[in-house]
Write a protein that holds these residues in place. Structure first.
Motif, short mmCIF file in Angstrom:
data_model
loop_
_atom_site.label_atom_id
_atom_site.label_comp_id
_atom_site.label_asym_id
_atom_site.label_seq_id
_atom_site.Cartn_x
_atom_site.Cartn_y
_atom_site.Cartn_z
N THR A 67 0.83 -1.20 0.00
CA THR A 67 0.00 0.00 0.00
C THR A 67 0.87 1.25 0.00
O THR A 67 0.58 2.23 -0.71
N ILE A 68 1.93 1.24 0.80
CA ILE A 68 2.86 2.38 0.83
C ILE A 68 3.52 2.55 -0.55
O ILE A 68 3.65 3.68 -1.05
N LYS A 69 3.90 1.43 -1.17
CA LYS A 69 4.48 1.49 -2.51
C LYS A 69 3.48 2.05 -3.50
O LYS A 69 3.84 2.82 -4.41
N LYS A 128 3.31 5.87 -3.06
CA LYS A 128 4.47 6.53 -3.66
C LYS A 128 4.39 6.52 -5.18
O LYS A 128 4.76 7.49 -5.84
N GLN A 186 -7.87 2.57 6.71
CA GLN A 186 -6.51 2.79 6.22
C GLN A 186 -6.44 4.03 5.34
O GLN A 186 -5.51 4.83 5.44
N VAL A 225 -4.14 7.40 5.77
CA VAL A 225 -3.20 7.80 4.71
C VAL A 225 -3.52 9.18 4.18
O VAL A 225 -2.64 10.01 3.99
#
Length: 319
Positions: A59-61, A64, A253, A257
């Motif tokens: 999810t972080i990838k 980005k 989530q 974010v």
């Protein structure tokens, strides 16, 4: 065909069985009844927590990658504009080569944003095959013993057997199954709509809102959630519970974010800037500079990086 998919998903099925058995043993060890629907619903919740936690790096990838895609979007539009009136195959191929070269140069990948969803689908179908076998009292391939499978097939949650589908509930005269699935289907439609609206209304830059793609996403926001109605008729109550709990995780989530890492130029980004200014972590006039930059970007059809407090101060000093 079904056996083929089961064979491909064998490792995931084994992992799902291990998680279900682990959580089931944990909750029964705490005193819950082994064959109760509640212990199985909690076990499914445990699987959701583990699966979605494992997907956090992806999810972080994804976040980005989306940021990089926003940065490179003006350059891509410039390339597309270059070939706007050229419809021949050579021009199309040349445009695609330039676009792919731009992605490679900037380290972006348009498919990265789909990774979390693509990974979740095999997990979902693995859960489906595991629960399908358990609902028929069949032994699993690993940790799902005959006793656990029998326990699942007999489990009842608030009067509704969790192994049943909507049609099975109607055929057997178990109205509670149909009612539960009806409620879950409605909640899934609402949660999916809210999830998409959460992004489109709060975390999309003003520039992107001017694009045709944004208008298409708005249309899909009203159409796609109703695809979840199919799941209520096809899949058993237990699997629909898994999907609904996963949707709830997604909403939570996304809220975190969007609040912590909003896209530059979006409503959430402006609110975050205001919070930082209120705490004295940004110059008071940063919002005006950013707002002016954003307005200029929308007019020009190009996007620039947001100006930080230090850079803004340097610009004012030069002036």
């Amino acid at each position: 065909m079904e056996n083929f998919f089961e064979l491909i998903l064998w490792p995931l099925k084994w992992a799902i069985e291990a998680l279900l058995a682990l959580w089931h043993n944990l909750f029964t060890g705490l005193g819950l009844e082994t064959n109760s629907g509640a212990v199985w619903v909690l076990s499914i919740l445990g699987v959701v927590l583990v699966v979605r936690a494992v997907l956090i790096p992806l999810t972080i990838k994804q976040i980005k990658s989306q940021r990089k895609m926003l940065e490179v979007a003006p350059k891509i539009r410039k390339i597309q504009g270059k070939y706007k009136n050229k419809k021949d195959q050579y021009s199309r191929e040349a445009m695609n080569r330039e676009v792919m070269a731009m992605y490679k140069e900037t380290g972006t990948n348009p498919f990265t944003s789909c990774l979390p969803i693509l990974v979740q689908m095999p997990v979902f179908f693995s859960m489906y095959f595991v629960l399908k076998g358990a609902s028929e009292g069949q032994n699993g391939i690993g940790f799902l013993t005959h006793e656990l499978a029998q326990s699942f097939s007999e489990a009842v949650f608030l009067g509704a057997p969790i192994r049943m589908t909507f049609s099975q509930g109607i055929e057997t005269g178990n109205v509670l199954v149909a009612i539960f699935l009806g409620v879950i289907m409605a909640l899934m439609v609402v949660s999916q709509f809210f999830s998409q609206k959460q992004i489109l209304s709060k975390n999309i830059s003003d520039e992107t809102k001017q694009s045709p793609m944004y208008r298409q996403q708005q249309m899909l926001m009203y159409i796609l959630p109703f695809m979840f109605l199919i799941s209520g008729f096809v899949f058993p109550l237990a699997l629909n519970i898994y999907w609904l709990l996963s949707n709830m995780w997604t909403i939570g989530q996304q809220a975190i974010v969007i609040n912590a890492m909003p896209n530059p130029g979006s409503e959430a980004w402006r609110k975050r800037e205001a919070r930082l200014r209120a705490k004295g972590k940004l110059p008071a006039n940063t919002a005006e500079i950013a707002a002016g930059d954003t307005e200029q970007q929308v007019k020009s059809g190009q996007r620039q990086q947001p100006v930080s407090g230090k850079r803004a101060k340097k610009k004012r000093d030069k002036k």
